[in-house]
Design an enzyme around this catalytic site. Structure first.
Site, short mmCIF file in Angstrom:
data_model
loop_
_atom_site.label_atom_id
_atom_site.label_comp_id
_atom_site.label_asym_id
_atom_site.label_seq_id
_atom_site.Cartn_x
_atom_site.Cartn_y
_atom_site.Cartn_z
N GLU A 299 0.90 -1.16 0.00
CA GLU A 299 0.00 0.00 0.00
C GLU A 299 0.93 1.19 0.00
O GLU A 299 1.32 1.71 1.04
CB GLU A 299 -0.92 -0.01 1.23
CG GLU A 299 -2.11 0.92 1.11
CD GLU A 299 -1.88 2.28 1.74
OE1 GLU A 299 -1.42 3.19 1.00
OE2 GLU A 299 -2.13 2.42 2.94
N CYS A 336 -1.67 9.13 2.69
CA CYS A 336 -1.56 8.51 1.37
C CYS A 336 -2.84 8.70 0.59
O CYS A 336 -2.85 8.56 -0.64
CB CYS A 336 -1.21 7.03 1.50
SG CYS A 336 -2.26 6.12 2.64
#
Length: 560
Positions: A299, A336
């Site tokens: 990720e 993110c």
């Protein structure tokens, strides 16, 4: 009694989160939890808090310690183990000794599913205590300054997630299925089996939410994880591990490591990590893929887009502007999932959406940490990136563009190795944005309070979608529109793993109840849901039972 506990807290919590001042006053009135070893209110250069590794069920130090600086003033306030290669060998040994079948699976020690269901219940109950919530909230703020609400959001998300797996929730992660065979006594059963010795590597920006949920997910499935969090913030997860042990997690079920990246990499290789969950920079992710021969789930980067559609509604202008400000600038964009580019249809632009976002961003200050130190970009690096984008023909500075110290003198105390910068936006013309020579410049992810704004009209939608197609990171996205045909066209042509659609769409703030993770990459990792847990922390195993009876009249067939 559990119901009364659940509903007794929110009223108190509303007061707790009303302001940083009331939060601090509340926290000072409550003692530290009995399992805690670090006091986030007292850690200072005069009395640095001491952190420890966990290996083989014991908390240990190392031959050398190193200091972590306070991101608000540069003083040494944490002392962490500086684990060297020799000391790290025991972590590799522990990892390598885990059987591939894990610590438990549906056929081996299945009672441990219930054990971790009980652990989850007790941990959720503990985190429901306002004093524990205040403890973790303040600890997060000390290492990665966020507003009270942003920091407390990590705590409440983890608590709600633990609640959802309490009791029988853990065993549901290992649910099997059966398919009828060709004859009596034959049945195919699909099962989820653990990997064994695994690793979890997570970044600085969510020091509690990401590593805690991933660690517990790995444990739920029967793995034994080594957990490595960015050293700047690893104290938070250390205290969470101590809470987990206090609530019944066997201490030998996981290792916790403070080390630099090189030493950690040596552990993964020597320990033959069966699977590594990595959250962080794309460059490091690609390095791990090679070193670990593809045994990873990632990720990584997120250059996240928001497309604001043609169906502008004046009644929603304030809300859409507020959500855009939150997505781009909450925690100074160090998520993110932060909004990296906002494609604004001219119908919204003409109503003044960009100016509304600018006015909302201007409310943010270092004083209440709604504008935070930037821990991975310096001011010099941020300014250089802004200059690069402004060099694109027709680009202009929409707002911001200055170091925070120019308007807030207190920001000068932020260590020079970090940044402290105003919320900033640069507008780039759509005609220039799609050009090959400019595309890589404006799509570079700046992990800070910065976004690109691109205005477009109906005739430009295909250009906008071309931009989305050419981007490499496919984490979060938002389509702000209630126009069904518009939304469907955008969703049909894009692939981001967590995508919000509708007038209230966002890119940040994912709750614990849905999947969060990138897509369009077979290495994509997920978090929160049973599907994410199964994808990251287990592999499929098919067991075909063929137990008879022997078919009547069977004889040995001819060779084939």
């Amino acid at each position: 009694m559990q119901v009364s506990l659940r509903f007794a807290v929110p009223a108190r919590r509303a007061g707790l989160l009303r302001s940083s001042r009331s939060f601090s006053a509340f926290a000072q009135e409550h003692p530290l939890p009995t399992w805690a070893t670090v006091d986030p209110w007292k850690a200072s250069s005069a009395a640095p808090a001491v952190c420890q590794n966990l290996q083989g069920g014991a908390w240990t130090g190392s031959e050398k310690q190193r200091h972590i600086i306070d991101p608000l003033n540069g003083e040494n306030f944490l002392s962490i183990p500086d684990t060297n290669s020799e000391e790290a060998k025991v972590f590799a040994k522990n990892m390598k000794n885990v059987p591939k079948s894990g610590l438990h699976n549906l056929l081996k020690s299945p009672e441990r599913y219930r054990l971790y269901g009980d652990v989850a219940a007790l941990m959720a109950q503990a985190m429901r205590d306002p004093a524990v919530e205040a403890y973790f909230t303040r600890l997060i703020q000390r290492v990665v300054p966020k507003s009270v609400i942003q920091a407390a959001g990590e705590v409440t998300t983890v608590r709600a997630w633990l609640d959802s797996f309490a009791g029988d929730g853990v065993r549901q992660c290992a649910r099997s299925f059966g398919v009828p065979g060709d004859r009596a006594g034959q049945i195919s059963q699909g099962h989820r089996f653990p990997f064994g010795g695994v690793a979890i590597i997570t970044p600085f920006n969510f020091p509690l939410e990401i590593p805690s949920i991933q660690m517990m997910s790995a444990l739920f499935m029967g793995n034994r994880p080594l957990v490595k969090v960015d050293e700047k913030v690893a104290v938070v997860m250390e205290q969470f591990v101590r809470l987990a042990i206090h609530c019944g997690m066997p201490a030998e079920d996981a290792d916790y490591l403070y080390s630099n990246g090189k030493v950690c990499n040596e552990v993964l290789l020597a320990g033959n990590a069966r699977m590594t969950l990595f959250t962080g920079s794309q460059a490091v992710a690609e390095h791990l893929v090679v070193d670990l021969k593809g045994r990873v789930k990632l990720e990584d980067a997120g250059f996240d887009w928001k497309i604001i559609g043609p169906d502008a509604d004046p009644k929603l202008l304030d809300y859409v502007a507020w959500q855009c400000d939150q997505d781009a600038y909450a925690f100074s964009g160090q998520k993110c999932s932060a909004q990296s580019v906002m494609f604004v249809h001219k119908n919204w632009a003409e109503m003044g959406l960009v100016k509304k976002v600018e006015d909302l961003a201007a409310r943010r200050t270092l004083r209440d940490l709604t504008c935070s130190p930037v821990l991975s970009w310096t001011n010099q690096k941020i300014l250089a990136h802004i200059d690069n984008v402004l060099a694109i023909p027709g680009a202009r500075l929409a707002f911001g563009g200055r170091p925070l110290a120019e308007t807030e003198p207190e920001a000068a105390k932020v260590p020079s190795c970090y940044g402290a910068f105003q919320p900033t936006a640069v507008e780039v013309p759509i005609e220039q944005a799609i050009k090959e020579e400019h595309f890589g410049t404006w799509t570079e992810e700046l992990f800070g309070p910065f976004q690109i704004i691109i205005r477009y009209g109906d005739e430009d939608l295909d250009k906008v979608l071309e931009c989305c197609e050419r981007m490499e990171a496919h984490l979060t996205a938002a389509v702000v529109s209630n126009d069904t045909y518009f939304v469907n066209k955008v969703l049909a042509s894009t692939v981001n793993g967590t995508t919000y659609a509708g007038y209230l769409a966002r890119t940040t703030g994912a709750p614990q109840n849905h999947w969060f993770g990138p897509s369009n990459d077979p290495r994509s990792a997920g978090i929160h849901t049973i599907e994410a847990i199964q994808l990251c922390w287990s592999g499929h195993r098919e067991i075909i039972y063929d137990q008879g009876p022997m078919p009547a009249g069977w004889t040995t067939p001819t060779a084939s």
